[in-house]
Design an enzyme around this catalytic site. Structure first.
Site, short mmCIF file in Angstrom:
data_model
loop_
_atom_site.label_atom_id
_atom_site.label_comp_id
_atom_site.label_asym_id
_atom_site.label_seq_id
_atom_site.Cartn_x
_atom_site.Cartn_y
_atom_site.Cartn_z
N THR A 31 50.19 91.24 26.52
CA THR A 31 51.56 90.86 26.22
C THR A 31 52.43 92.06 25.87
OG1 THR A 31 52.91 89.65 24.62
CG2 THR A 31 50.78 90.40 23.85
N ASP A 32 53.74 91.91 26.07
CA ASP A 32 54.68 92.97 25.64
C ASP A 32 54.81 93.02 24.11
OD1 ASP A 32 56.11 90.61 25.24
OD2 ASP A 32 57.86 91.22 26.42
N GLU A 33 54.31 91.98 23.42
CA GLU A 33 54.46 91.96 21.96
C GLU A 33 53.66 93.07 21.29
OE1 GLU A 33 54.39 88.23 19.99
OE2 GLU A 33 55.30 87.18 21.67
N LYS A 65 46.11 91.10 20.00
CA LYS A 65 46.19 91.46 21.43
C LYS A 65 46.18 92.99 21.58
CE LYS A 65 46.59 89.09 24.58
NZ LYS A 65 45.61 88.37 25.43
N TYR A 79 49.06 87.65 15.83
CA TYR A 79 48.80 87.46 17.26
C TYR A 79 48.92 88.79 18.01
CZ TYR A 79 49.96 86.68 22.16
OH TYR A 79 50.01 86.77 23.54
P1 NAD Z 1 47.37 79.18 26.37
O1 NAD Z 1 47.27 79.09 24.88
O2 NAD Z 1 48.17 78.19 27.10
O3 NAD Z 1 45.90 79.14 26.99
C1 NAD Z 1 44.81 79.81 26.43
C2 NAD Z 1 43.54 79.19 26.98
O4 NAD Z 1 42.42 79.90 26.43
C3 NAD Z 1 43.36 77.72 26.61
O5 NAD Z 1 43.01 76.97 27.74
C4 NAD Z 1 42.23 77.73 25.59
O6 NAD Z 1 41.44 76.55 25.61
C5 NAD Z 1 41.45 78.95 26.02
N1 NAD Z 1 40.67 79.53 24.91
C6 NAD Z 1 41.11 79.82 23.66
N2 NAD Z 1 40.11 80.32 22.91
C7 NAD Z 1 39.03 80.40 23.74
C8 NAD Z 1 37.69 80.85 23.56
N3 NAD Z 1 37.27 81.34 22.38
N4 NAD Z 1 36.85 80.80 24.61
C9 NAD Z 1 37.26 80.30 25.80
N5 NAD Z 1 38.50 79.84 26.02
C10 NAD Z 1 39.38 79.89 25.00
O7 NAD Z 1 47.85 80.65 26.66
P2 NAD Z 1 48.74 81.21 27.86
O8 NAD Z 1 50.16 81.13 27.49
O9 NAD Z 1 48.26 80.64 29.14
O10 NAD Z 1 48.34 82.76 27.80
C11 NAD Z 1 47.26 83.28 28.57
C12 NAD Z 1 47.12 84.76 28.28
O11 NAD Z 1 48.34 85.42 28.58
C13 NAD Z 1 46.83 85.06 26.80
O12 NAD Z 1 45.89 86.12 26.76
C14 NAD Z 1 48.17 85.51 26.24
O13 NAD Z 1 48.00 86.43 25.19
C15 NAD Z 1 48.78 86.18 27.46
N6 NAD Z 1 50.26 86.16 27.50
C16 NAD Z 1 50.95 84.98 27.45
C17 NAD Z 1 52.35 84.98 27.53
C18 NAD Z 1 53.16 83.72 27.51
O14 NAD Z 1 54.38 83.80 27.54
N7 NAD Z 1 52.56 82.55 27.51
C19 NAD Z 1 53.03 86.20 27.64
C20 NAD Z 1 52.29 87.38 27.65
C21 NAD Z 1 50.90 87.35 27.61
O1 TDX Z 2 61.00 76.16 17.80
C1 TDX Z 2 61.21 77.36 18.10
N1 TDX Z 2 62.43 77.91 17.85
C2 TDX Z 2 62.72 79.21 18.11
O2 TDX Z 2 63.84 79.67 17.86
C3 TDX Z 2 60.19 78.19 18.71
C4 TDX Z 2 58.84 77.61 19.02
C5 TDX Z 2 60.52 79.49 18.98
N2 TDX Z 2 61.73 80.00 18.68
C6 TDX Z 2 62.03 81.41 19.03
C7 TDX Z 2 61.00 82.43 18.56
C8 TDX Z 2 61.07 83.48 19.64
O3 TDX Z 2 62.10 84.41 19.37
O4 TDX Z 2 62.03 81.49 20.45
C9 TDX Z 2 61.44 82.70 20.91
C10 TDX Z 2 60.25 82.37 21.79
O5 TDX Z 2 59.25 81.82 20.94
P1 TDX Z 2 57.80 81.42 21.50
O6 TDX Z 2 57.96 80.47 22.64
O7 TDX Z 2 56.96 81.01 20.34
O8 TDX Z 2 57.31 82.79 22.14
P2 TDX Z 2 57.08 84.26 21.53
O9 TDX Z 2 56.88 84.23 20.08
O10 TDX Z 2 58.20 85.13 22.04
O11 TDX Z 2 55.69 84.63 22.26
C11 TDX Z 2 55.46 84.28 23.64
O12 TDX Z 2 55.66 85.38 24.48
C12 TDX Z 2 54.73 86.42 24.42
C13 TDX Z 2 54.05 83.74 23.84
O13 TDX Z 2 53.84 82.64 22.97
C14 TDX Z 2 53.01 84.78 23.63
O14 TDX Z 2 51.72 84.28 23.93
C15 TDX Z 2 53.31 85.93 24.53
O15 TDX Z 2 52.41 86.98 24.31
#
Ligand code: NAD
Ligand code: TDX
Length: 353
Positions: free
Chosen positions: A138-140, A167, A163
């Site tokens: 992630t960019d975080e 990562k 989190y």
């Molecule tokens: P998600 O939470 O939707 O899915 C995560 C999956 O991992 C789930 O299906 C869960 O059951 C599985 N999991 C969790 N713990 C586990 C374990 N111990 N063993 C096996 N499986 C396990 O997450 P996502 O949004 O699909 O993100 C996927 C990846 O991308 C993550 O590594 C996250 O850090 C990264 N990422 C997500 C975002 C975003 O915006 N969603 C952005 C940047 C990076």
């Molecule tokens: O109810 C809300 N109200 C609100 O203002 C929620 C759930 C979020 N927010 C804000 C917080 C953040 O600034 O919106 C923005 C986005 O929030 P999230 O959807 O929780 O995402 P973020 O915290 O930015 O992280 C996401 O992007 C990077 C993913 O959850 C991560 O897994 C990924 O690495």
């Protein structure tokens, strides 16, 4: 060195989660010779129902296994039995707010789980250079920007939440396994994804759901925090490119070229829901400012120049179109939303510390 990698037996971790299920669906559709072992623990965030069409359409090439990435014995069996040549590692605890409430699960899965997976791959591959480990991050990890600048692959790590710290640690482990053991690895750090199958705890699906049901739309702080939104299908295409053509040992930033303040996102969402499902009152009236997230990063913005120059990838879906598709998907899939949340999430506020 740049050598094209041809995945044949791919272990996807976390493939029942949001990005993972989209990735599996997309890459199996594209590559008729690919076989996938999909390992997922099915936590609150992972659901078999997100793979229903994949399991029907590709039953001979998609094998689902419920299991934990921390289970070293299971991992060893998978590598041996399936002759895995590629790992695409999505599995993680992914929600920042939940990491504020309970950080240790994040360390367990994101740090220890990644270490176990690296060790299992190292021991199965024994220095093979034609087997590849791709880590999805992630960019975080880069922390927060003020109003100027972009994250590049050289930006120093400065994570804010449990989190993002977990990562960051996992990224360091992957690089260490490359430098120390010569493992063929690639890493991608991407911005906020949105699209179908995202668990409705994250901003966009939570707001869609609340807007449809006429509930308040909780915007943290003053809504001025900026995120760079990336359509999940574009992200999955980028990952596939990095897995096949990325340079071993290299990191690629992936972004949507689409920075937006949270409040603007929520307003556009309200208007999109109004257009597709007219209500009595404009949904913007549901917007409610609530106490800010502790340690809330102000702005993320990605410089995705390297992946464009080296692999020819740029995002293709414009935000308004992607958002319309996403809203339509959630309207058409209320059954999915109910099924994935009914046991464990009622839309309550998480992460107040
Ligand atoms: P998600 O939470 O939707 O899915 C995560 C999956 O991992 C789930 O299906 C869960 O059951 C599985 N999991 C969790 N713990 C586990 C374990 N111990 N063993 C096996 N499986 C396990 O997450 P996502 O949004 O699909 O993100 C996927 C990846 O991308 C993550 O590594 C996250 O850090 C990264 N990422 C997500 C975002 C975003 O915006 N969603 C952005 C940047 C990076
Ligand atoms: O109810 C809300 N109200 C609100 O203002 C929620 C759930 C979020 N927010 C804000 C917080 C953040 O600034 O919106 C923005 C986005 O929030 P999230 O959807 O929780 O995402 P973020 O915290 O930015 O992280 C996401 O992007 C990077 C993913 O959850 C991560 O897994 C990924 O690495």
């Amino acid at each position: 060195m740049s050598v094209v990698h041809h995945p044949r037996k791919m272990l996807v971790t976390g493939g029942a989660g949001f990005i993972g299920c989209n990735f599996v669906r997309q890459i199996l559709g594209e590559d008729p010779e690919l076989e996938i072992i999909n390992l997922d623990a099915l936590t609150y965030a992972g659901h078999r129902i997100s793979l229903e069409d994949v399991e029907n359409r590709h039953s001979s090439r998609h094998h689902f296994l419920q299991g934990d990435i921390r289970d070293r014995k299971l991992l060893a069996e998978i590598f041996e039995r399936h002759e895995i040549d590629t790992v695409v590692h999505f599995a993680a605890e992914s929600h920042v707010d939940r990491s504020i409430d309970g950080p240790l699960d994040f360390i367990e899965t994101n740090v220890m789980g990644t270490a176990q997976l690296l060790e299992a791959a190292r021991s199965a591959w024994k220095g093979r250079s034609d087997a590849r480990f791709h880590h999805v991050s992630t960019d975080e990890v880069f922390g927060s920007l003020d109003e100027n600048g972009f994250f590049t692959e050289e930006t120093p790590y400065d994570p804010s939440s449990p989190y993002s710290a977990s990562k960051a640690a996992s990224d360091h482990l992957v690089r260490a396994w490359a430098r120390t053991y010569g493992m063929n690895v690639t890493i991608s750090n991407c911005s906020n994804n949105y699209g179908p199958y995202q668990f409705p705890e994250k901003l966009i699906p939570l707001m869609i759901r609340n807007a449809v049901e006429g509930r308040p739309l909780p915007v943290y702080g003053d809504g001025s925090n900026v995120r760079d939104w990336l359509y999940v299908i574009d992200h999955c295409r980028a990952i596939a490119e990095v897995v096949r053509k990325g340079v071993s040992g290299r990191t690629y930033n992936i972004g949507g070229h689409n920075e937006m303040k949270n409040l603007e996102v929520v307003e556009i969402l309200c208007d999109t829901v109004d257009a597709l499902l007219p209500g009595e009152k404009p949904r913007r009236e549901l917007i409610t400012f609530v106490k800010d997230r502790p340690g809330h990063d102000q702005r993320y913005a990605i410089d995705a120049g390297r992946i464009d120059r080296e692999l020819g990838w740029t995002p293709s879906v414009d935000f308004e179109k992607g958002l319309r598709e996403t809203v339509r998907w959630y309207l058409d899939n209320e059954g999915w939303c109910r099924a994935v949340t009914e046991e464990n999430y009622g839309g309550e506020r998480l992460g107040q510390g």
